[in-house]
Design an enzyme around this catalytic site. Structure first.
Site, PDB file in Angstrom:
ATOM      1  CB  THR A  55     -38.808   3.499  43.258  1.00 39.99           C
ATOM      2  OG1 THR A  55     -37.171   3.770  42.317  1.00 39.99           O
ATOM      3  CG2 THR A  55     -39.782   2.838  42.374  1.00 39.99           C
ATOM      4  CE1 TYR A 114     -19.224   2.111  43.356  1.00 37.74           C
ATOM      5  CE2 TYR A 114     -20.195   0.466  45.314  1.00 37.74           C
ATOM      6  CZ  TYR A 114     -20.451   1.306  43.840  1.00 37.74           C
ATOM      7  OH  TYR A 114     -21.279   0.599  43.201  1.00 37.74           O
ATOM      8  CG  ASP A 173     -34.154   4.954  27.881  1.00 38.54           C
ATOM      9  OD1 ASP A 173     -32.258   4.808  28.696  1.00 38.54           O
ATOM     10  OD2 ASP A 173     -33.563   4.000  27.575  1.00 38.54           O
ATOM     11  CG  PHE A 216     -25.381  -6.272  36.734  1.00 37.88           C
ATOM     12  CD1 PHE A 216     -26.613  -7.214  36.455  1.00 37.88           C
ATOM     13  CD2 PHE A 216     -25.209  -5.407  35.523  1.00 37.88           C
ATOM     14  CE1 PHE A 216     -27.253  -6.987  35.423  1.00 37.88           C
ATOM     15  CE2 PHE A 216     -25.671  -5.143  34.688  1.00 37.88           C
ATOM     16  CZ  PHE A 216     -26.855  -6.059  34.331  1.00 37.88           C
TER      17      PHE A 216
END
Length: 287
Positions: free
Chosen positions: A22, A152, A70, A102
């Site tokens: 994706t 960052y 994974d 998050f």
């Protein structure tokens, strides 16, 4: 917004992209296929990978191997390498693109939430890098790593602390191995993208009206977000032999966002010209 390489520039090359089913991973993979590469895409969801593989093969006529993996599990990464060699014979480049994030005040995160991001971004990258690097070194084969970091990674950022910690680690890994593994003809570079919107990504990070309120384009001097082809062009260059003398570098592609927002007074661009006229008069003549 067009491809910058001549057709066939990656003919005979095999590139592995983690998180390739994706978003930006898919966009980079599509362009590499258009240039003649064999492509291996990995993520945890086999059904997403297979759908993407079918779509990309139809669009480009190239060959795509979809392998569920994974990246937090070293043995699954080794399986990807084995299946890639079995299908295409050799691996020439690895793009460490798999990520998780998050946006949250850090004190609201559980230690498990912190672990999830660090395990995918940092551990997943060094697992893939260690496995592929050992593989290339044992076979006396050159190789190229391209790691996707963030701006960052070197400044840090509140509200994405697990990601900032992880990406800083990936950047250190990139620069460290660029020195240590150069003797094996293994290069390591990184890209630090600014906002390149993908389907669902921004809405997941900033749900509801927050997406409109915190429009990323408003923070960028060029007043626009990135086009996926622009990133794909840069990725192809850093994976290609044309960049053979670039090693240990991180290339920022963000329209000047981090420089603008790092400047203490950059926000003064929001002052209207009429107010500047007033301020100019208060300084007095000759100022």
């Amino acid at each position: 917004m067009e491809g910058m390489f001549k057709p066939g520039a990656f003919k005979g090359k095999t590139i592995v992209i983690t998180g390739g089913g994706t978003g930006l991973g898919k966009s980079m993979g599509k362009y590499l296929l258009e240039l003649g590469a064999n492509l291996v895409i990995t993520s945890r969801k086999q059904e997403v990978l297979e759908k993407t593989a079918a779509e990309l093969q139809l669009q480009t006529g190239g060959q795509v191997l979809a392998v569920a993996c994974d990246v937090r599990k070293y043995e699954e990464i080794e399986k990807v390498l084995r299946e890639t060699e079995s299908r295409f014979g050799q691996i020439h480049g690895v793009v460490n693109n798999a990520a998780g994030n998050f946006i949250s005040p850090t004190e609201r995160l559980s230690h498990r939430a912190f672990d999830i991001v660090v395990d995918i971004v940092l551990k997943g990258t060094y697992y893939m890098t260690l496995a592929a690097g050992k593989h290339w070194i044992a076979k006396k084969q050159p190789g190229t790593f391209l790691n996707i970091v963030t701006t960052y990674a070197w400044t840090g950022s509140g509200y994405v602390v697990p990601s900032a910690c992880s990406k800083a680690g990936v950047l250190a890994l990139t620069r460290s191995l660029a020195v240590e593994w150069a003797k094996y003809k293994i290069r390591s570079n990184a890209i630090a993208p600014g906002p390149f919107p993908t389907d669902g990504a921004w809405s997941r990070l900033l749900p509801g009206d927050l997406v409109k309120k915190f429009d990323p384009a408003a923070r960028i001097p060029l007043k626009r977000v990135g086009d996926h082809q622009e990133l794909a062009n840069l990725a192809a260059y850093l994976l290609s032999d044309y960049s053979a003398y670039i090693n240990g570098e991180v290339v920022t592609i963000d329209g000047g966002e981090w420089l603008r927002n790092g400047g203490e007074f950059s926000h003064l661009e929001e002052i209207p010209s009429e107010m500047w006229d007033v301020l100019e008069k208060t300084r007095g003549k000759g100022a």
